[in-house]
Motif scaffolding. Structure first.
Motif, mmCIF file in Angstrom:
data_model
loop_
_atom_site.group_PDB
_atom_site.id
_atom_site.type_symbol
_atom_site.label_atom_id
_atom_site.label_comp_id
_atom_site.label_asym_id
_atom_site.label_seq_id
_atom_site.Cartn_x
_atom_site.Cartn_y
_atom_site.Cartn_z
ATOM 1 N N HIS A 1 13.577 5.904 2.672
ATOM 2 C CA HIS A 1 13.103 6.792 1.605
ATOM 3 C C HIS A 1 12.651 6.030 0.366
ATOM 4 N N GLU A 2 12.210 4.795 0.573
ATOM 5 C CA GLU A 2 11.668 4.026 -0.540
ATOM 6 C C GLU A 2 10.196 4.365 -0.766
ATOM 7 N N ILE A 3 9.532 4.833 0.276
ATOM 8 C CA ILE A 3 8.187 5.382 0.164
ATOM 9 C C ILE A 3 8.129 6.633 1.051
ATOM 10 N N GLU A 4 7.180 7.504 0.774
ATOM 11 C CA GLU A 4 7.001 8.721 1.562
ATOM 12 C C GLU A 4 6.373 8.378 2.914
ATOM 13 N N HIS A 5 6.632 9.208 3.920
ATOM 14 C CA HIS A 5 6.034 8.994 5.247
ATOM 15 C C HIS A 5 4.510 8.969 5.146
ATOM 16 N N ASP A 6 3.941 9.913 4.403
ATOM 17 C CA ASP A 6 2.479 9.961 4.255
ATOM 18 C C ASP A 6 1.941 8.684 3.625
ATOM 19 N N THR A 7 2.674 8.136 2.663
ATOM 20 C CA THR A 7 2.249 6.889 2.020
ATOM 21 C C THR A 7 2.259 5.744 3.022
ATOM 22 N N ALA A 8 3.293 5.680 3.861
ATOM 23 C CA ALA A 8 3.362 4.625 4.880
ATOM 24 C C ALA A 8 2.178 4.720 5.836
ATOM 25 N N ILE A 9 1.839 5.927 6.235
ATOM 26 C CA ILE A 9 0.712 6.116 7.158
ATOM 27 C C ILE A 9 -0.601 5.725 6.490
ATOM 28 N N ILE A 10 -0.777 6.106 5.236
ATOM 29 C CA ILE A 10 -1.998 5.739 4.501
ATOM 30 C C ILE A 10 -2.095 4.219 4.360
ATOM 31 N N LEU A 11 -0.985 3.594 3.974
ATOM 32 C CA LEU A 11 -0.995 2.134 3.833
ATOM 33 C C LEU A 11 -1.319 1.456 5.163
ATOM 34 N N MET A 12 -0.730 1.939 6.238
ATOM 35 C CA MET A 12 -0.976 1.342 7.549
ATOM 36 C C MET A 12 -2.427 1.521 7.968
ATOM 37 N N SER A 13 -3.054 2.605 7.557
ATOM 38 C CA SER A 13 -4.455 2.821 7.926
ATOM 39 C C SER A 13 -5.374 1.785 7.287
ATOM 40 N N HIS A 14 -4.912 1.114 6.239
ATOM 41 C CA HIS A 14 -5.711 0.082 5.569
ATOM 42 C C HIS A 14 -5.500 -1.312 6.154
ATOM 43 N N VAL A 15 -4.520 -1.475 7.023
ATOM 44 C CA VAL A 15 -4.236 -2.794 7.594
ATOM 45 C C VAL A 15 -5.460 -3.389 8.298
ATOM 46 N N PRO A 16 -6.218 -2.615 9.107
ATOM 47 C CA PRO A 16 -7.388 -3.221 9.750
ATOM 48 C C PRO A 16 -8.454 -3.727 8.773
ATOM 49 N N ASP A 17 -8.390 -3.285 7.514
ATOM 50 C CA ASP A 17 -9.360 -3.730 6.508
ATOM 51 C C ASP A 17 -8.973 -5.062 5.864
ATOM 52 N N LEU A 18 -7.778 -5.555 6.156
ATOM 53 C CA LEU A 18 -7.347 -6.829 5.583
ATOM 54 C C LEU A 18 -8.227 -7.962 6.114
ATOM 55 N N PRO A 19 -8.397 -9.012 5.331
ATOM 56 C CA PRO A 19 -9.286 -10.108 5.741
ATOM 57 C C PRO A 19 -8.633 -11.045 6.766
ATOM 58 N N VAL A 20 -8.251 -10.485 7.901
ATOM 59 C CA VAL A 20 -7.690 -11.266 9.002
ATOM 60 C C VAL A 20 -8.396 -10.847 10.273
ATOM 61 N N PHE A 21 -8.299 -11.674 11.304
ATOM 62 C CA PHE A 21 -8.926 -11.361 12.576
ATOM 63 C C PHE A 21 -8.099 -10.332 13.326
ATOM 64 N N TRP A 22 -8.742 -9.291 13.808
ATOM 65 C CA TRP A 22 -8.084 -8.257 14.606
ATOM 66 C C TRP A 22 -8.733 -8.213 15.971
#
Length: 96
Positions: A8-29
């Motif tokens: 409960h340090e962040i909301e579930h919706d916030t975790a999902i939103i943050l995770m949706s941005h992971v593919p945009d990080l400047p790393v190879f996927w």
């Protein structure tokens, strides 16, 4: 993110939103960059550890069934829409 949401340090919706941005990080996927996001969504929905849900997300990706010796995990899914995607090893042995 799963742990932060579970504590409960962040909301579930916030975790999902943050995770949706992971593919945009400047790393190879590779082709499986969405597995982590799907696993996070499943883990938060089921209140299960994300490492269990990675197997479930991968099973959905390839159209497979997760065969597990973890009866707690298998039993936890029997009342969910995921019950057809997980089979306990003990049940598998009975079919052979």
């Amino acid at each position: 993110m799963w742990r932060k949401a579970r504590l409960h340090e962040i909301e579930h919706d916030t975790a999902i939103i943050l995770m949706s941005h992971v593919p945009d990080l400047p790393v190879f996927w590779d082709a499986d960059e969405n597995i982590a996001a799907q696993a996070l969504h499943i883990a938060l929905t089921l209140d299960r550890p994300i490492y269990e849900c990675v197997y479930l997300a991968l099973a959905y990706r390839i159209g497979a069934v997760v065969l597990t010796a973890d009866l707690r995990f298998a039993n936890a899914l029997t009342t969910t829409g995921h019950r057809e995607t997980v089979m306990a090893l003990t049940d598998y042995v009975k079919t052979r």
